[in-house]
Design an enzyme around this catalytic site. Structure first.
Site, PDB file in Angstrom:
ATOM      1  N   GLU A 178     -27.280  18.769   4.113  1.00  0.00           N
ATOM      2  CA  GLU A 178     -27.438  17.316   4.099  1.00  0.00           C
ATOM      3  C   GLU A 178     -27.246  16.817   5.519  1.00  0.00           C
ATOM      4  O   GLU A 178     -26.616  17.486   6.342  1.00  0.00           O
ATOM      5  CB  GLU A 178     -26.383  16.660   3.197  1.00  0.00           C
ATOM      6  CG  GLU A 178     -26.436  17.079   1.745  1.00  0.00           C
ATOM      7  CD  GLU A 178     -25.244  16.525   0.978  1.00  0.00           C
ATOM      8  OE1 GLU A 178     -25.248  15.313   0.676  1.00  0.00           O
ATOM      9  OE2 GLU A 178     -24.312  17.292   0.700  1.00  0.00           O
ATOM     10  N   LYS A 221     -25.494  14.670   8.393  1.00  0.00           N
ATOM     11  CA  LYS A 221     -24.148  14.155   8.647  1.00  0.00           C
ATOM     12  C   LYS A 221     -24.299  12.775   9.283  1.00  0.00           C
ATOM     13  O   LYS A 221     -24.612  12.638  10.452  1.00  0.00           O
ATOM     14  CB  LYS A 221     -23.357  15.091   9.569  1.00  0.00           C
ATOM     15  CG  LYS A 221     -21.882  14.719   9.658  1.00  0.00           C
ATOM     16  CD  LYS A 221     -21.100  15.702  10.509  1.00  0.00           C
ATOM     17  CE  LYS A 221     -19.594  15.466  10.386  1.00  0.00           C
ATOM     18  NZ  LYS A 221     -19.203  14.066  10.537  1.00  0.00           N
ATOM     19  N   ARG A 258     -16.040   8.265   5.942  1.00  0.00           N
ATOM     20  CA  ARG A 258     -15.945   8.885   4.620  1.00  0.00           C
ATOM     21  C   ARG A 258     -15.113   7.997   3.703  1.00  0.00           C
ATOM     22  O   ARG A 258     -14.026   7.544   4.075  1.00  0.00           O
ATOM     23  CB  ARG A 258     -15.284  10.255   4.774  1.00  0.00           C
ATOM     24  CG  ARG A 258     -15.075  11.030   3.464  1.00  0.00           C
ATOM     25  CD  ARG A 258     -16.268  11.894   3.169  1.00  0.00           C
ATOM     26  NE  ARG A 258     -15.998  12.784   2.050  1.00  0.00           N
ATOM     27  CZ  ARG A 258     -15.462  13.997   2.172  1.00  0.00           C
ATOM     28  NH1 ARG A 258     -15.136  14.453   3.379  1.00  0.00           N
ATOM     29  NH2 ARG A 258     -15.293  14.755   1.105  1.00  0.00           N
ATOM     30  N   GLU A 317     -20.348   8.254   2.055  1.00  0.00           N
ATOM     31  CA  GLU A 317     -20.236   7.738   3.429  1.00  0.00           C
ATOM     32  C   GLU A 317     -20.560   6.253   3.433  1.00  0.00           C
ATOM     33  O   GLU A 317     -21.558   5.811   2.852  1.00  0.00           O
ATOM     34  CB  GLU A 317     -21.225   8.465   4.337  1.00  0.00           C
ATOM     35  CG  GLU A 317     -20.992   8.248   5.814  1.00  0.00           C
ATOM     36  CD  GLU A 317     -20.015   9.250   6.410  1.00  0.00           C
ATOM     37  OE1 GLU A 317     -19.773   9.181   7.627  1.00  0.00           O
ATOM     38  OE2 GLU A 317     -19.505  10.092   5.664  1.00  0.00           O
ATOM     39  N   LYS A 359     -19.463  21.672   8.819  1.00  0.00           N
ATOM     40  CA  LYS A 359     -20.123  20.601   9.572  1.00  0.00           C
ATOM     41  C   LYS A 359     -20.665  21.222  10.855  1.00  0.00           C
ATOM     42  O   LYS A 359     -19.936  21.872  11.602  1.00  0.00           O
ATOM     43  CB  LYS A 359     -19.164  19.450   9.869  1.00  0.00           C
ATOM     44  CG  LYS A 359     -17.854  19.837  10.524  1.00  0.00           C
ATOM     45  CD  LYS A 359     -16.943  18.639  10.678  1.00  0.00           C
ATOM     46  CE  LYS A 359     -15.596  19.035  11.280  1.00  0.00           C
ATOM     47  NZ  LYS A 359     -14.671  17.875  11.382  1.00  0.00           N
TER      48      LYS A 359
END
Length: 567
Positions: free
Chosen positions: A244, A246, A251, A292, A433
Protein backbone atom coordinates in the site's frame (compact mmCIF):
# COMPACT_ATOMS: atom_id res chain seq x y z
CA UNK A 1 20.29 20.40 41.41
CA UNK A 2 21.01 18.90 44.80
CA UNK A 3 20.13 15.22 45.01
CA UNK A 4 18.20 13.89 47.99
CA UNK A 5 17.79 10.36 49.25
CA UNK A 6 14.45 8.68 48.63
CA UNK A 7 13.36 6.56 51.58
CA UNK A 8 10.25 5.57 53.48
CA UNK A 9 10.16 8.93 55.26
CA UNK A 10 10.11 10.95 52.04
CA UNK A 11 6.81 12.70 51.34
CA UNK A 12 4.78 11.69 48.29
CA UNK A 13 5.38 14.90 46.35
CA UNK A 14 9.09 14.82 47.18
CA UNK A 15 9.27 11.20 46.03
CA UNK A 16 7.72 12.15 42.69
CA UNK A 17 10.06 15.12 42.29
CA UNK A 18 13.08 12.92 42.97
CA UNK A 19 11.77 10.37 40.47
CA UNK A 20 11.63 13.02 37.74
CA UNK A 21 15.16 14.17 38.54
CA UNK A 22 16.55 10.66 38.40
CA UNK A 23 14.72 9.90 35.17
CA UNK A 24 16.18 13.06 33.66
CA UNK A 25 19.73 12.01 34.50
CA UNK A 26 19.33 8.31 33.57
CA UNK A 27 20.07 7.84 29.86
CA UNK A 28 19.54 4.07 29.96
CA UNK A 29 16.08 2.80 29.08
CA UNK A 30 16.43 -0.12 31.49
CA UNK A 31 17.45 2.26 34.27
CA UNK A 32 14.36 4.39 33.61
CA UNK A 33 12.14 1.30 33.73
CA UNK A 34 13.72 0.27 37.02
CA UNK A 35 13.09 3.72 38.52
CA UNK A 36 9.49 3.78 37.30
CA UNK A 37 8.85 0.30 38.67
CA UNK A 38 10.28 1.23 42.06
CA UNK A 39 8.14 4.37 42.22
CA UNK A 40 4.87 2.60 41.46
CA UNK A 41 5.69 -0.08 44.05
CA UNK A 42 6.60 2.37 46.83
CA UNK A 43 4.50 5.50 46.20
CA UNK A 44 1.55 6.25 48.47
CA UNK A 45 -1.60 4.64 47.13
CA UNK A 46 -3.32 7.95 46.40
CA UNK A 47 -0.25 9.29 44.53
CA UNK A 48 0.30 6.51 42.01
CA UNK A 49 -2.51 7.51 39.68
CA UNK A 50 -1.61 11.20 39.58
CA UNK A 51 2.05 10.38 39.07
CA UNK A 52 1.15 8.07 36.21
CA UNK A 53 -1.13 10.73 34.69
CA UNK A 54 1.60 13.37 34.79
CA UNK A 55 4.16 10.99 33.27
CA UNK A 56 1.85 9.96 30.43
CA UNK A 57 0.52 13.44 29.66
CA UNK A 58 -2.95 12.53 30.91
CA UNK A 59 -3.17 15.42 33.35
CA UNK A 60 -2.49 19.03 32.40
CA UNK A 61 -3.22 21.46 35.23
CA UNK A 62 -2.07 24.76 33.69
CA UNK A 63 -2.97 26.89 36.72
CA UNK A 64 -0.64 29.70 35.68
CA UNK A 65 1.06 30.80 32.47
CA UNK A 66 4.83 30.74 32.20
CA UNK A 67 4.96 34.53 31.75
CA UNK A 68 3.05 35.10 34.97
CA UNK A 69 5.42 32.79 36.83
CA UNK A 70 8.41 34.68 35.43
CA UNK A 71 6.92 37.90 36.78
CA UNK A 72 6.44 36.28 40.17
CA UNK A 73 10.12 35.26 40.22
CA UNK A 74 11.25 38.73 39.17
CA UNK A 75 9.44 40.13 42.19
CA UNK A 76 11.63 38.00 44.47
CA UNK A 77 15.03 38.41 42.76
CA UNK A 78 16.80 41.05 40.72
CA UNK A 79 15.14 41.23 37.30
CA UNK A 80 18.39 41.40 35.33
CA UNK A 81 19.83 38.48 37.28
CA UNK A 82 16.72 36.42 36.57
CA UNK A 83 16.71 37.32 32.86
CA UNK A 84 20.35 36.34 32.37
CA UNK A 85 20.00 33.22 34.49
CA UNK A 86 16.94 32.09 32.53
CA UNK A 87 18.72 32.73 29.23
CA UNK A 88 21.68 30.65 30.40
CA UNK A 89 19.76 27.76 31.96
CA UNK A 90 17.07 27.63 29.28
CA UNK A 91 14.39 26.01 31.46
CA UNK A 92 11.95 28.03 33.55
CA UNK A 93 11.44 25.36 36.20
CA UNK A 94 15.15 24.85 36.72
CA UNK A 95 15.85 28.60 36.76
CA UNK A 96 13.26 29.25 39.46
CA UNK A 97 14.40 26.18 41.40
CA UNK A 98 17.98 27.49 41.51
CA UNK A 99 17.43 31.23 41.86
CA UNK A 100 14.50 31.34 44.31
CA UNK A 101 15.74 32.94 47.53
CA UNK A 102 15.78 31.16 50.87
CA UNK A 103 12.59 31.59 52.87
CA UNK A 104 12.54 34.54 55.29
CA UNK A 105 13.30 33.58 58.89
CA UNK A 106 9.90 34.39 60.36
CA UNK A 107 8.10 32.18 57.83
CA UNK A 108 6.79 28.91 59.25
CA UNK A 109 8.36 26.69 56.60
CA UNK A 110 7.57 23.57 58.60
CA UNK A 111 3.84 24.26 58.34
CA UNK A 112 4.20 24.77 54.59
CA UNK A 113 5.92 21.42 54.23
CA UNK A 114 3.11 19.76 56.15
CA UNK A 115 0.61 21.09 53.62
CA UNK A 116 0.07 18.98 50.53
CA UNK A 117 2.74 16.45 51.45
CA UNK A 118 1.35 13.98 48.96
CA UNK A 119 1.25 14.54 45.21
CA UNK A 120 -2.49 13.84 45.12
CA UNK A 121 -3.16 16.49 47.78
CA UNK A 122 -1.01 19.01 45.93
CA UNK A 123 -2.82 18.37 42.64
CA UNK A 124 -6.19 18.73 44.37
CA UNK A 125 -5.18 21.97 46.10
CA UNK A 126 -3.74 23.56 42.97
CA UNK A 127 -6.78 22.65 40.86
CA UNK A 128 -9.13 24.17 43.47
CA UNK A 129 -7.43 27.57 43.66
CA UNK A 130 -9.41 30.66 42.75
CA UNK A 131 -7.72 33.34 40.60
CA UNK A 132 -7.11 35.47 43.71
CA UNK A 133 -5.51 32.56 45.58
CA UNK A 134 -3.13 31.36 42.84
CA UNK A 135 -0.16 33.70 43.23
CA UNK A 136 -0.03 33.87 47.04
CA UNK A 137 -0.25 30.07 47.13
CA UNK A 138 2.53 29.57 44.59
CA UNK A 139 4.72 32.17 46.24
CA UNK A 140 4.47 30.55 49.69
CA UNK A 141 4.69 26.99 48.30
CA UNK A 142 7.99 27.71 46.57
CA UNK A 143 9.35 29.11 49.83
CA UNK A 144 8.73 25.79 51.52
CA UNK A 145 10.27 23.57 48.84
CA UNK A 146 13.69 22.20 47.99
CA UNK A 147 15.27 22.84 44.60
CA UNK A 148 14.08 19.62 43.03
CA UNK A 149 10.55 20.15 44.42
CA UNK A 150 10.44 23.68 42.99
CA UNK A 151 11.46 22.42 39.57
CA UNK A 152 8.69 19.80 39.60
CA UNK A 153 6.14 22.24 41.02
CA UNK A 154 6.73 24.75 38.23
CA UNK A 155 6.29 22.00 35.62
CA UNK A 156 3.06 20.97 37.31
CA UNK A 157 1.36 24.36 37.68
CA UNK A 158 2.31 25.53 34.16
CA UNK A 159 1.39 22.25 32.43
CA UNK A 160 4.84 22.21 30.80
CA UNK A 161 6.34 19.18 29.10
CA UNK A 162 8.46 17.26 31.59
CA UNK A 163 11.30 16.69 29.07
CA UNK A 164 12.76 13.78 31.03
CA UNK A 165 13.06 11.25 28.21
CA UNK A 166 10.00 9.22 29.22
CA UNK A 167 7.25 8.57 26.68
CA UNK A 168 3.73 7.54 27.65
CA UNK A 169 4.53 4.03 26.43
CA UNK A 170 7.66 3.83 28.59
CA UNK A 171 5.71 4.98 31.66
CA UNK A 172 3.16 2.22 31.06
CA UNK A 173 5.98 -0.28 30.63
CA UNK A 174 7.36 0.83 33.99
CA UNK A 175 3.93 0.27 35.51
CA UNK A 176 3.78 -3.19 33.93
CA UNK A 177 7.23 -3.96 35.34
CA UNK A 178 6.14 -2.94 38.83
CA UNK A 179 3.16 -5.29 38.79
CA UNK A 180 4.59 -8.06 36.60
CA UNK A 181 1.89 -7.85 33.93
CA UNK A 182 2.07 -7.54 30.15
CA UNK A 183 2.08 -3.89 29.10
CA UNK A 184 -0.37 -4.76 26.32
CA UNK A 185 -2.91 -5.74 28.97
CA UNK A 186 -2.56 -2.25 30.47
CA UNK A 187 -2.81 -0.65 27.02
CA UNK A 188 -5.96 -2.64 26.29
CA UNK A 189 -7.91 -1.05 29.13
CA UNK A 190 -6.08 2.27 29.31
CA UNK A 191 -8.50 4.53 27.46
CA UNK A 192 -11.46 3.36 29.56
CA UNK A 193 -10.27 5.23 32.66
CA UNK A 194 -9.36 8.72 33.80
CA UNK A 195 -6.82 9.95 36.38
CA UNK A 196 -6.19 8.82 39.08
CA UNK A 197 -6.99 5.40 37.52
CA UNK A 198 -8.33 3.77 40.69
CA UNK A 199 -10.02 0.80 38.92
CA UNK A 200 -6.77 0.17 37.06
CA UNK A 201 -4.73 0.07 40.27
CA UNK A 202 -7.39 -2.00 42.05
CA UNK A 203 -6.85 -4.65 39.39
CA UNK A 204 -3.05 -4.39 39.51
CA UNK A 205 -3.15 -4.67 43.31
CA UNK A 206 -5.17 -7.88 42.99
CA UNK A 207 -8.22 -6.39 44.71
CA UNK A 208 -10.45 -6.85 41.65
CA UNK A 209 -10.46 -8.77 38.40
CA UNK A 210 -9.11 -7.21 35.23
CA UNK A 211 -11.44 -4.35 34.24
CA UNK A 212 -14.10 -5.40 31.78
CA UNK A 213 -14.73 -2.92 29.00
CA UNK A 214 -18.44 -2.39 28.32
CA UNK A 215 -17.85 -2.77 24.59
CA UNK A 216 -15.04 -2.55 22.02
CA UNK A 217 -15.35 1.22 21.49
CA UNK A 218 -11.97 1.96 23.02
CA UNK A 219 -8.40 2.31 21.88
CA UNK A 220 -6.61 -0.91 20.94
CA UNK A 221 -2.79 -0.87 20.86
CA UNK A 222 -1.77 -0.56 17.20
CA UNK A 223 0.38 -2.80 15.06
CA UNK A 224 3.48 -0.97 13.86
CA UNK A 225 5.79 -1.52 10.92
CA UNK A 226 9.53 -2.20 10.89
CA UNK A 227 11.80 -0.07 8.69
CA UNK A 228 12.95 -2.08 5.66
CA UNK A 229 16.44 -2.17 4.24
CA UNK A 230 16.63 -3.06 0.55
CA UNK A 231 19.13 -5.83 1.29
CA UNK A 232 16.44 -7.65 3.31
CA UNK A 233 14.31 -8.22 0.22
CA UNK A 234 16.55 -11.09 -0.88
CA UNK A 235 15.22 -13.24 1.96
CA UNK A 236 11.56 -12.33 1.41
CA UNK A 237 9.21 -13.95 -1.11
CA UNK A 238 7.38 -11.20 -2.97
CA UNK A 239 4.29 -13.38 -3.47
CA UNK A 240 3.78 -13.53 0.33
CA UNK A 241 3.20 -9.78 0.56
CA UNK A 242 0.94 -7.00 -0.63
CA UNK A 243 1.72 -3.29 -0.72
CA UNK A 244 0.00 0.00 0.00
CA UNK A 245 1.10 3.59 -0.33
CA UNK A 246 2.52 5.23 2.79
CA UNK A 247 0.61 8.49 3.05
CA UNK A 248 2.04 11.55 4.77
CA UNK A 249 -0.63 12.06 7.43
CA UNK A 250 -1.10 10.84 11.00
CA UNK A 251 -2.04 7.33 12.06
CA UNK A 252 -5.41 7.17 13.83
CA UNK A 253 -7.84 4.60 15.13
CA UNK A 254 -11.57 5.23 14.81
CA UNK A 255 -13.96 3.42 17.16
CA UNK A 256 -17.71 3.91 16.83
CA UNK A 257 -20.94 2.24 17.89
CA UNK A 258 -22.80 4.19 15.23
CA UNK A 259 -24.65 6.20 17.85
CA UNK A 260 -23.31 8.32 20.73
CA UNK A 261 -19.97 6.54 21.15
CA UNK A 262 -17.83 7.91 18.32
CA UNK A 263 -14.16 8.24 19.18
CA UNK A 264 -10.90 9.04 17.40
CA UNK A 265 -7.53 8.11 18.90
CA UNK A 266 -3.96 8.95 17.97
CA UNK A 267 -1.45 6.13 17.56
CA UNK A 268 -0.36 6.64 21.18
CA UNK A 269 -3.92 6.25 22.48
CA UNK A 270 -4.71 9.92 23.12
CA UNK A 271 -8.32 10.73 22.34
CA UNK A 272 -8.52 13.49 19.73
CA UNK A 273 -12.24 13.23 18.93
CA UNK A 274 -13.10 16.85 19.72
CA UNK A 275 -10.52 18.14 17.23
CA UNK A 276 -12.20 16.48 14.23
CA UNK A 277 -15.99 16.97 14.42
CA UNK A 278 -16.19 16.94 10.61
CA UNK A 279 -15.02 13.32 10.63
CA UNK A 280 -17.06 12.30 13.69
CA UNK A 281 -20.35 13.12 11.97
CA UNK A 282 -19.57 10.49 9.33
CA UNK A 283 -18.86 7.65 11.77
CA UNK A 284 -22.36 6.20 11.63
CA UNK A 285 -21.22 2.58 11.74
CA UNK A 286 -20.34 0.00 14.40
CA UNK A 287 -16.67 -0.85 13.89
CA UNK A 288 -13.09 -0.12 14.89
CA UNK A 289 -10.97 1.00 11.94
CA UNK A 290 -7.23 1.62 11.63
CA UNK A 291 -6.19 4.27 9.13
CA UNK A 292 -4.50 7.54 8.18
CA UNK A 293 -5.91 11.01 8.77
CA UNK A 294 -5.33 13.38 5.83
CA UNK A 295 -6.50 16.80 4.65
CA UNK A 296 -8.39 17.03 1.38
CA UNK A 297 -7.14 19.52 -1.17
CA UNK A 298 -10.45 20.03 -2.99
CA UNK A 299 -11.06 23.40 -1.29
CA UNK A 300 -7.39 24.39 -1.04
CA UNK A 301 -5.36 26.18 -3.67
CA UNK A 302 -2.45 23.77 -3.26
CA UNK A 303 -2.71 21.70 -6.38
CA UNK A 304 -3.42 18.02 -6.51
CA UNK A 305 -1.47 15.00 -7.58
CA UNK A 306 -2.67 14.88 -11.15
CA UNK A 307 0.90 14.33 -12.32
CA UNK A 308 0.89 11.05 -10.38
CA UNK A 309 -2.46 9.72 -11.58
CA UNK A 310 -0.69 7.10 -13.66
CA UNK A 311 0.36 5.38 -10.42
CA UNK A 312 -2.09 2.82 -9.01
CA UNK A 313 -4.25 4.03 -6.15
CA UNK A 314 -2.84 7.55 -5.76
CA UNK A 315 -5.52 9.96 -4.52
CA UNK A 316 -5.12 13.26 -6.32
CA UNK A 317 -7.04 15.33 -3.75
CA UNK A 318 -4.78 14.89 -0.72
CA UNK A 319 -3.11 18.05 0.57
CA UNK A 320 0.52 18.16 1.81
CA UNK A 321 1.19 17.51 5.48
CA UNK A 322 1.73 21.17 6.37
CA UNK A 323 -2.01 21.72 5.80
CA UNK A 324 -2.87 18.89 8.18
CA UNK A 325 -0.69 20.60 10.79
CA UNK A 326 -3.29 23.38 10.94
CA UNK A 327 -5.68 20.84 12.48
CA UNK A 328 -3.33 19.13 14.93
CA UNK A 329 -2.89 19.70 18.68
CA UNK A 330 -6.22 21.47 19.07
CA UNK A 331 -8.80 20.55 21.68
CA UNK A 332 -11.58 22.29 19.80
CA UNK A 333 -11.88 23.73 16.30
CA UNK A 334 -14.07 26.27 14.58
CA UNK A 335 -16.39 25.49 11.71
CA UNK A 336 -14.27 27.79 9.56
CA UNK A 337 -11.14 25.74 10.23
CA UNK A 338 -13.01 22.53 9.40
CA UNK A 339 -14.21 24.03 6.14
CA UNK A 340 -10.78 25.42 5.23
CA UNK A 341 -8.86 22.22 6.03
CA UNK A 342 -11.38 19.37 5.66
CA UNK A 343 -10.10 15.98 6.79
CA UNK A 344 -10.58 12.51 5.40
CA UNK A 345 -9.83 8.99 6.66
CA UNK A 346 -7.94 6.49 4.53
CA UNK A 347 -8.79 3.07 6.05
CA UNK A 348 -6.07 0.40 6.27
CA UNK A 349 -7.50 -2.27 8.52
CA UNK A 350 -10.70 -3.47 10.19
CA UNK A 351 -10.14 -4.53 13.81
CA UNK A 352 -13.75 -4.98 14.93
CA UNK A 353 -16.93 -5.33 12.91
CA UNK A 354 -20.00 -4.95 15.11
CA UNK A 355 -18.81 -6.81 18.23
CA UNK A 356 -16.60 -9.32 16.42
CA UNK A 357 -12.86 -9.11 17.08
CA UNK A 358 -11.03 -9.65 13.77
CA UNK A 359 -7.47 -9.15 14.95
CA UNK A 360 -6.55 -12.83 15.00
CA UNK A 361 -7.53 -13.25 11.36
CA UNK A 362 -4.85 -13.01 8.68
CA UNK A 363 -4.28 -9.65 7.04
CA UNK A 364 -5.72 -10.98 3.77
CA UNK A 365 -8.91 -12.08 5.55
CA UNK A 366 -9.22 -8.75 7.36
CA UNK A 367 -8.73 -6.95 4.07
CA UNK A 368 -11.56 -8.92 2.50
CA UNK A 369 -13.76 -8.09 5.46
CA UNK A 370 -12.80 -4.41 5.18
CA UNK A 371 -13.75 -4.27 1.52
CA UNK A 372 -17.05 -6.09 2.11
CA UNK A 373 -17.83 -3.85 5.09
CA UNK A 374 -17.16 -0.69 3.09
CA UNK A 375 -19.58 -1.82 0.37
CA UNK A 376 -22.34 -2.56 2.89
CA UNK A 377 -21.78 0.65 4.82
CA UNK A 378 -23.02 3.90 3.36
CA UNK A 379 -19.68 5.72 3.54
CA UNK A 380 -19.19 9.20 2.15
CA UNK A 381 -16.30 8.57 -0.26
CA UNK A 382 -15.13 12.17 0.06
CA UNK A 383 -14.48 11.63 3.77
CA UNK A 384 -13.86 7.90 4.31
CA UNK A 385 -12.07 5.71 1.77
CA UNK A 386 -10.31 2.36 1.66
CA UNK A 387 -6.60 2.38 0.91
CA UNK A 388 -5.56 1.01 -2.45
CA UNK A 389 -3.75 -2.31 -2.25
CA UNK A 390 -1.69 -3.81 -5.04
CA UNK A 391 0.10 -7.07 -5.63
CA UNK A 392 3.36 -7.40 -7.54
CA UNK A 393 5.30 -10.13 -9.26
CA UNK A 394 8.73 -9.20 -7.95
CA UNK A 395 10.65 -6.67 -5.88
CA UNK A 396 11.98 -4.83 -8.94
CA UNK A 397 8.42 -3.90 -9.82
CA UNK A 398 7.90 -2.51 -6.33
CA UNK A 399 11.19 -0.59 -6.44
CA UNK A 400 9.96 1.31 -9.49
CA UNK A 401 6.80 2.33 -7.64
CA UNK A 402 8.80 3.46 -4.60
CA UNK A 403 11.01 5.66 -6.78
CA UNK A 404 7.89 7.44 -8.05
CA UNK A 405 6.45 8.04 -4.57
CA UNK A 406 8.04 11.46 -4.05
CA UNK A 407 6.45 12.95 -7.17
CA UNK A 408 3.10 11.70 -5.90
CA UNK A 409 3.60 13.38 -2.51
CA UNK A 410 3.94 10.04 -0.72
CA UNK A 411 6.37 8.84 1.96
CA UNK A 412 6.99 5.51 0.28
CA UNK A 413 5.42 2.07 0.62
CA UNK A 414 3.93 -0.19 3.27
CA UNK A 415 4.58 -3.91 2.71
CA UNK A 416 2.37 -6.36 4.63
CA UNK A 417 2.51 -10.15 4.93
CA UNK A 418 -0.74 -11.72 3.74
CA UNK A 419 -0.90 -14.12 6.70
CA UNK A 420 -0.15 -11.57 9.42
CA UNK A 421 -2.58 -11.27 12.34
CA UNK A 422 -3.02 -7.86 13.92
CA UNK A 423 -0.36 -7.91 16.63
CA UNK A 424 0.41 -5.23 19.19
CA UNK A 425 3.72 -3.40 18.94
CA UNK A 426 6.32 -3.79 16.24
CA UNK A 427 6.64 -7.54 15.53
CA UNK A 428 9.31 -8.53 13.02
CA UNK A 429 8.52 -10.14 9.70
CA UNK A 430 4.93 -8.90 9.38
CA UNK A 431 4.65 -5.25 8.35
CA UNK A 432 7.40 -3.14 6.80
CA UNK A 433 7.70 0.53 5.89
CA UNK A 434 9.90 1.20 2.89
CA UNK A 435 10.30 4.96 2.86
CA UNK A 436 11.73 6.94 0.00
CA UNK A 437 15.34 8.09 0.30
CA UNK A 438 15.75 11.51 1.97
CA UNK A 439 16.78 14.61 0.08
CA UNK A 440 19.91 16.53 1.01
CA UNK A 441 21.46 19.97 0.62
CA UNK A 442 24.75 21.57 1.61
CA UNK A 443 23.80 24.64 3.61
CA UNK A 444 25.55 27.40 5.55
CA UNK A 445 25.04 27.88 9.30
CA UNK A 446 23.89 31.46 10.00
CA UNK A 447 22.17 31.39 13.43
CA UNK A 448 22.46 29.25 16.56
CA UNK A 449 20.18 29.11 19.56
CA UNK A 450 20.58 27.56 22.99
CA UNK A 451 18.80 24.27 23.54
CA UNK A 452 16.58 23.20 26.43
CA UNK A 453 16.91 20.77 29.29
CA UNK A 454 20.23 18.92 29.18
CA UNK A 455 21.26 21.05 26.18
CA UNK A 456 20.53 24.37 27.82
CA UNK A 457 24.25 25.18 28.13
CA UNK A 458 24.93 24.50 24.45
CA UNK A 459 24.04 26.20 21.19
CA UNK A 460 22.25 23.23 19.67
CA UNK A 461 19.47 24.63 17.44
CA UNK A 462 20.78 25.67 14.04
CA UNK A 463 19.30 27.87 11.32
CA UNK A 464 20.89 27.32 7.93
CA UNK A 465 20.74 28.95 4.51
CA UNK A 466 21.56 28.52 0.83
CA UNK A 467 22.84 31.02 -1.70
CA UNK A 468 20.41 33.08 -3.76
CA UNK A 469 21.61 35.10 -6.74
CA UNK A 470 19.79 38.32 -7.53
CA UNK A 471 19.21 39.93 -10.92
CA UNK A 472 22.33 42.00 -10.43
CA UNK A 473 24.43 38.87 -9.88
CA UNK A 474 24.98 39.55 -6.18
CA UNK A 475 24.71 36.51 -3.90
CA UNK A 476 23.09 36.43 -0.48
CA UNK A 477 22.25 33.69 1.99
CA UNK A 478 18.55 32.88 2.36
CA UNK A 479 17.35 30.80 5.36
CA UNK A 480 15.72 27.51 4.34
CA UNK A 481 15.37 25.58 7.59
CA UNK A 482 16.24 24.84 11.20
CA UNK A 483 17.45 21.59 12.79
CA UNK A 484 18.49 20.39 16.22
CA UNK A 485 19.26 16.69 15.69
CA UNK A 486 21.48 14.36 13.73
CA UNK A 487 24.80 15.04 15.46
CA UNK A 488 26.62 13.28 18.30
CA UNK A 489 27.36 14.72 21.74
CA UNK A 490 31.01 15.08 20.74
CA UNK A 491 30.04 16.99 17.60
CA UNK A 492 27.74 19.21 19.66
CA UNK A 493 30.63 20.24 21.92
CA UNK A 494 32.77 21.11 18.90
CA UNK A 495 29.92 23.00 17.21
CA UNK A 496 29.20 24.96 20.38
CA UNK A 497 32.83 26.06 20.65
CA UNK A 498 32.94 27.06 16.98
CA UNK A 499 29.77 29.13 17.41
CA UNK A 500 31.15 30.96 20.44
CA UNK A 501 34.44 31.65 18.62
CA UNK A 502 32.72 32.89 15.46
CA UNK A 503 29.84 34.98 16.79
CA UNK A 504 29.00 38.15 14.87
CA UNK A 505 26.02 39.42 16.84
CA UNK A 506 24.02 38.41 19.91
CA UNK A 507 20.25 38.58 20.27
CA UNK A 508 19.66 38.38 24.00
CA UNK A 509 21.61 35.58 25.65
CA UNK A 510 20.12 32.67 23.72
CA UNK A 511 20.60 33.46 20.00
CA UNK A 512 23.75 34.32 18.04
CA UNK A 513 24.43 35.04 14.43
CA UNK A 514 27.71 33.54 13.25
CA UNK A 515 30.19 34.03 10.45
CA UNK A 516 28.74 32.39 7.32
CA UNK A 517 31.62 29.94 7.01
CA UNK A 518 30.49 26.52 8.29
CA UNK A 519 28.75 24.11 5.89
CA UNK A 520 26.15 21.69 7.26
CA UNK A 521 24.92 18.84 5.07
CA UNK A 522 21.22 18.60 5.86
CA UNK A 523 18.88 15.73 5.00
CA UNK A 524 15.09 16.04 5.00
CA UNK A 525 12.05 14.13 3.84
CA UNK A 526 10.45 16.70 1.59
CA UNK A 527 10.23 20.33 0.50
CA UNK A 528 6.96 22.22 0.41
CA UNK A 529 6.11 25.72 -0.73
CA UNK A 530 5.48 28.12 2.12
CA UNK A 531 4.49 31.78 2.30
CA UNK A 532 5.68 31.93 5.94
CA UNK A 533 9.37 31.68 5.04
CA UNK A 534 11.45 34.21 3.17
CA UNK A 535 12.84 31.52 0.88
CA UNK A 536 9.32 30.37 0.00
CA UNK A 537 9.99 26.77 1.07
CA UNK A 538 9.58 24.65 4.20
CA UNK A 539 11.53 21.48 4.99
CA UNK A 540 9.92 18.34 6.37
CA UNK A 541 11.92 16.69 9.20
CA UNK A 542 15.30 18.37 8.59
CA UNK A 543 18.30 16.97 10.49
CA UNK A 544 22.06 17.41 10.32
CA UNK A 545 23.68 14.61 8.35
CA UNK A 546 27.29 15.75 8.29
CA UNK A 547 29.32 18.74 9.43
CA UNK A 548 31.44 19.73 6.45
CA UNK A 549 34.42 21.26 8.22
CA UNK A 550 36.33 20.75 4.96
CA UNK A 551 33.97 22.51 2.56
CA UNK A 552 34.10 26.26 1.74
CA UNK A 553 30.83 28.06 2.30
CA UNK A 554 30.96 29.42 -1.26
CA UNK A 555 30.35 25.86 -2.50
CA UNK A 556 27.10 25.37 -0.59
CA UNK A 557 23.91 24.79 -2.56
CA UNK A 558 21.74 27.49 -4.09
CA UNK A 559 18.06 28.32 -4.38
CA UNK A 560 18.26 26.92 -7.88
CA UNK A 561 19.15 23.55 -6.33
CA UNK A 562 16.21 23.89 -3.97
CA UNK A 563 13.81 24.62 -6.81
CA UNK A 564 15.03 21.57 -8.72
CA UNK A 565 14.33 19.35 -5.71
CA UNK A 566 10.81 20.72 -5.52
CA UNK A 567 10.28 19.81 -9.16
Amino acid sequence: MKKEELDSETGGFTAFALLLERLLFSPSRNAKLQLLGQYFQSAPEEDRGYGLALLTGGLAIETVRAGQLRNLAKARVDESLFRWSYAYVGDLGETIALIWPEAVKDLDVASLKRRAVNLSDLVTEVKSLTPLEVFPYIDRALDGMSEVERWTFVKLVTGSSLRIGVSARLAKQGLAKAYDVDVDEIERVWSAFQPPYKPLFDWLDGDTNQPELPDEIFFHPPMLAVALEESELEDMAATDYVAEWKWDGIRVQVASDGSKQRRIFSRSGDEITSAFPDLVEHLDFRAVVDGELLVRSDVLDVGGRAEANTLPGVMADVAPFNHLQQRLNRKNVSSKLCATYPVMLCCYDLLFEDSEDLRELSFQERRERLEAWSKRTDLDASVIRISHQFTFKGWDELKELRECSRDAGLEGLMIKHKDSPYLTGRPKGHWFKWKRDPLNLDTVLIYAQRGHGKRSSFYSDYTFAVWDEGDDGARELVPVGKAYSGFTDEELVRLDKWIRDNTIERFGASVRSVKPELVLEVVFDDLQRSTRHRSGVAMRFPRIHRIRWDKPAEEADTMESVQKLMG
